[in-house]
Design an enzyme around this catalytic site. Structure first.
Site, PDB file in Angstrom:
ATOM      1  N   ARG A 199     -10.516 -11.402   1.798  1.00  0.00           N
ATOM      2  CA  ARG A 199     -11.342 -12.485   1.241  1.00  0.00           C
ATOM      3  C   ARG A 199     -10.627 -13.821   1.339  1.00  0.00           C
ATOM      4  O   ARG A 199     -11.267 -14.867   1.440  1.00  0.00           O
ATOM      5  CB  ARG A 199     -11.719 -12.130  -0.211  1.00  0.00           C
ATOM      6  CG  ARG A 199     -10.553 -11.990  -1.138  1.00  0.00           C
ATOM      7  CD  ARG A 199     -10.888 -11.235  -2.421  1.00  0.00           C
ATOM      8  NE  ARG A 199     -10.938  -9.784  -2.219  1.00  0.00           N
ATOM      9  CZ  ARG A 199     -11.229  -8.908  -3.180  1.00  0.00           C
ATOM     10  NH1 ARG A 199     -11.527  -9.324  -4.401  1.00  0.00           N
ATOM     11  NH2 ARG A 199     -11.251  -7.611  -2.914  1.00  0.00           N
ATOM     12  N   LYS A 220       0.835  -1.199   0.000  1.00  0.00           N
ATOM     13  CA  LYS A 220       0.000   0.000   0.000  1.00  0.00           C
ATOM     14  C   LYS A 220       0.872   1.251   0.000  1.00  0.00           C
ATOM     15  O   LYS A 220       1.995   1.220   0.501  1.00  0.00           O
ATOM     16  CB  LYS A 220      -0.872   0.019   1.268  1.00  0.00           C
ATOM     17  CG  LYS A 220      -2.038  -0.941   1.250  1.00  0.00           C
ATOM     18  CD  LYS A 220      -2.883  -0.766   2.504  1.00  0.00           C
ATOM     19  CE  LYS A 220      -4.032  -1.755   2.532  1.00  0.00           C
ATOM     20  NZ  LYS A 220      -5.030  -1.538   1.475  1.00  0.00           N
TER      21      LYS A 220
HETATM   22  N1  BES Z   1      -8.308  -3.625   4.264  1.00  0.00           N
HETATM   23  C1  BES Z   1      -8.431  -3.240   2.921  1.00  0.00           C
HETATM   24  C2  BES Z   1      -9.730  -2.513   2.625  1.00  0.00           C
HETATM   25  C3  BES Z   1      -9.860  -1.123   3.176  1.00  0.00           C
HETATM   26  C4  BES Z   1      -9.450  -0.038   2.437  1.00  0.00           C
HETATM   27  C5  BES Z   1     -10.429  -0.915   4.410  1.00  0.00           C
HETATM   28  C6  BES Z   1      -9.602   1.224   2.939  1.00  0.00           C
HETATM   29  C7  BES Z   1     -10.571   0.360   4.914  1.00  0.00           C
HETATM   30  C8  BES Z   1     -10.166   1.430   4.168  1.00  0.00           C
HETATM   31  C9  BES Z   1      -8.405  -4.479   2.024  1.00  0.00           C
HETATM   32  O1  BES Z   1      -7.631  -5.526   2.476  1.00  0.00           O
HETATM   33  C10 BES Z   1      -7.842  -4.054   0.720  1.00  0.00           C
HETATM   34  O2  BES Z   1      -6.708  -3.684   0.680  1.00  0.00           O
HETATM   35  N2  BES Z   1      -8.638  -4.101  -0.326  1.00  0.00           N
HETATM   36  C11 BES Z   1      -8.225  -3.698  -1.613  1.00  0.00           C
HETATM   37  C12 BES Z   1      -8.782  -4.671  -2.614  1.00  0.00           C
HETATM   38  C13 BES Z   1      -8.220  -4.487  -3.996  1.00  0.00           C
HETATM   39  C14 BES Z   1      -6.775  -4.852  -4.025  1.00  0.00           C
HETATM   40  C15 BES Z   1      -9.018  -5.344  -4.943  1.00  0.00           C
HETATM   41  C16 BES Z   1      -8.740  -2.299  -1.865  1.00  0.00           C
HETATM   42  O3  BES Z   1      -9.857  -1.990  -1.442  1.00  0.00           O
HETATM   43  O4  BES Z   1      -8.021  -1.500  -2.446  1.00  0.00           O
HETATM   44 MN    MN Z   2      -5.598  -5.336   1.876  1.00  0.00          MN
END
Ligand code: BES
Ligand code: MN
Ligand code: ZN
Length: 495
Positions: free
Chosen positions: A352, A278
């Site tokens: 997931r 990230k």
């Molecule tokens: N934990 C994150 C989702 C999230 C994002 C929660 C912002 C709270 C605030 C999750 O694990 C994630 O990183 N999801 C990705 C999925 C993508 C790679 C398909 C996302 O939402 O960017």
């Molecule tokens: Mn994530």
């Protein structure tokens, strides 16, 4: 904070403060009127001087009102509408608590159940008062330095509502307190820093909570997961020094023969994204990626304290999502416990992966209903903002029950589609499915991924990425959706 009822008329109550409503045009609520008469129009004289704007939640603290036993009176503006909205009612309660926090009184009589709220009865107002007051008095537990002073308001009394039987009233108060207690531990766990709140810490907390609340706790270790073939969960844990855990909590308030409700909470104690790292800004907020798990803790505790006659099981897959030499790579293919293979194209779509194995594991409990709760996608925040959780289900009646429970408590969830067409995006040439689809409809394709593991069960999924915590200056866990869950479970149990 404790709550009790008072049968006397407000002017006869010996208390540090009496809280009463005043609406625009200086119209006094019934209790305000009573105090006004007892004090020979002291209140109306003050109001004529224009010292209180009756805007919702504006307050005026008055000392030495003659003719009454209370030491102070807090006037709180109730706006100009005859009937308040749910939200405005909560604002009244919150501002009253804030106005009294830090004053010299630790007790107050809140005469707010008489204020009309559109479509809501006294029971609702009482419960919202308790929950909102407790939420307002909450403080983040500091681990590093001095604690913020606790809320000074300790005792809130409420004029005895005529319409409710004393037994029902006591149940309502103790249930609301139990929910508030659950909510507080959900917030506490969420707010902990990720170096302390590890999967091991969560497992130990579960054991401690189990002892106190007579829950049976099981913790599956990495070796157990290997035996069960939880390749998806293990792929996420692979890049971390912290061992993964699968926590199972059993609450048996009903006959063993009653099929359980199972709650499955995402417990990523820190989400760096893994190799699909990230960006740096706000990455600290990914300590909140275990808020789904925390809400299962809070709900289990609340249900145990309420002694609801239900069979409830909490399942928490928990690990860290970190990048290191052993971390999963984009392109890796793993086999989930269900036997289905997954091509991991983005290691940041890890929620997931841990949930799918936990959902498959939970099948063995033969749930009547299974609900997972997860800070799953940023896309859900784009779709619904910070107001509603995304609500997905393979059963329309279940979806509606959860929506209504959220609406009642102000802990809202909003229905999203799960149509088969959305499954297309998860297709890949290399495995049964990929773990991501395109950017479009990201919260839906994430839910579609989970749907592939719950076909045999009545299932709902709550995406709480936008509601589980706040960022910015109010940064902190909200405790959502504990209120929604508790309301749903209370309704189900018929209590
Ligand atoms: N934990 C994150 C989702 C999230 C994002 C929660 C912002 C709270 C605030 C999750 O694990 C994630 O990183 N999801 C990705 C999925 C993508 C790679 C398909 C996302 O939402 O960017
Ligand atoms: Mn994530
Ligand atoms: Zn995550």
């Amino acid at each position: 904070m404790e709550f009790s009822t008072k049968a006397q008329s407000p002017e006869k109550v010996r208390t540090g403060c009496i809280v009463v409503g005043v609406s625009e045009g200086q119209r006094l609520s019934p209790s305000a009127k009573t105090l006004d008469i007892a004090s020979s129009q002291h209140l109306s004289r003050l109001l004529k001087q224009g010292d209180l704007s009756a805007k919702i939640g504006k307050t005026l603290l008055i000392h030495g009102v003659p003719g009454i036993l209370g030491e102070r009176v807090l006037l709180v503006g109730t706006g100009k509408e005859k009937n308040l909205s749910d939200r405005d009612y909560r604002t009244l309660v919150r501002s009253s608590v804030l106005a009294l926090d830090g004053t010299g009184t630790d007790d107050a009589l809140f005469c707010l159940s008489e204020i009309p709220v559109a479509g809501r009865d006294v029971e609702w107002k009482l419960q919202q008062l308790i929950l909102t007051a407790r939420e307002t008095g909450y403080r983040i537990t500091r681990v590093a330095d001095q604690q913020d002073p606790a809320c000074t308001l300790k005792q809130i009394s409420i004029p005895t509502p005529g319409k409710i039987k004393p037994v029902a009233l006591n149940t309502l108060i103790s249930q609301s307190q139990a929910i508030a207690n659950g909510l507080a531990i959900t917030r506490d766990l969420g707010n902990l820093p990720p170096n302390l709140c590890t999967p091991t810490y969560l497992a130990e907390s579960a054991k401690a909570m189990g002892k106190q609340w007579k829950l049976k706790i099981e913790v599956l270790e990495q070796s157990d997961m290997e035996k069960l073939g939880m390749g998806a969960l293990l792929a996420v844990a692979a890049g971390s020094r912290q061992p993964p855990k699968l926590i199972v909590m059993h609450y048996n308030g009903a006959a063993k023969s009653q099929k359980p409700v199972v709650l499955v909470g995402k417990g990523i104690t820190f989400d760096t994204g893994g190799i699909s790292l990230k960006p740096a800004p706000e990455m600290d907020e990914m300590k909140f990626d275990m808020c789904g798990a925390a809400s299962v803790f809070g709900t289990m505790r609340a249900v145990a304290e309420m002694k609801l006659p239900i069979h409830l099981i909490g399942v928490i897959p928990t690990c860290e999502n970190m990048p290191d030499g052993n971390a999963t790579r984009p392109g890796d293919i793993v086999r989930s416990m269900s036997g289905q293979t997954i091509e991991i194209l983005n290691t940041d779509a890890e929620g997931r992966l841990i949930l799918c194995d936990a959902l498959t594991y939970a099948e063995k409990f033969e749930p009547d209903t299974i609900i997972d709760v997860a800070t799953l996608t940023g896309a859900c925040v784009i779709a619904l903002g910070n107001e509603a959780a995304g609500l997905f289900a393979n059963d329309d009646k279940l979806s509606e029950k959860l929506r209504v429970a959220g609406e009642y408590t102000g802990d809202r969830a909003w229905p999203m589609p799960l149509w088969e067409e959305y499954q297309e995006g998860l297709k890949t040439n290399f495995a049964d499915m990929a773990n991501v689809a395109g950017r479009a409809g990201g919260s839906i394709t994430a839910a579609c991924f989970l749907a592939r593991f719950t076909r045999k069960m009545r299932w709902a999924h709550l995406d709480i990425a936008g509601v589980a915590y706040k960022g910015g200056k109010d940064k902190g866990a909200t405790g959502r959706p504990v209120k929604l869950f508790c309301r749903y479970l209370i309704q189900r149990s018929g209590h």
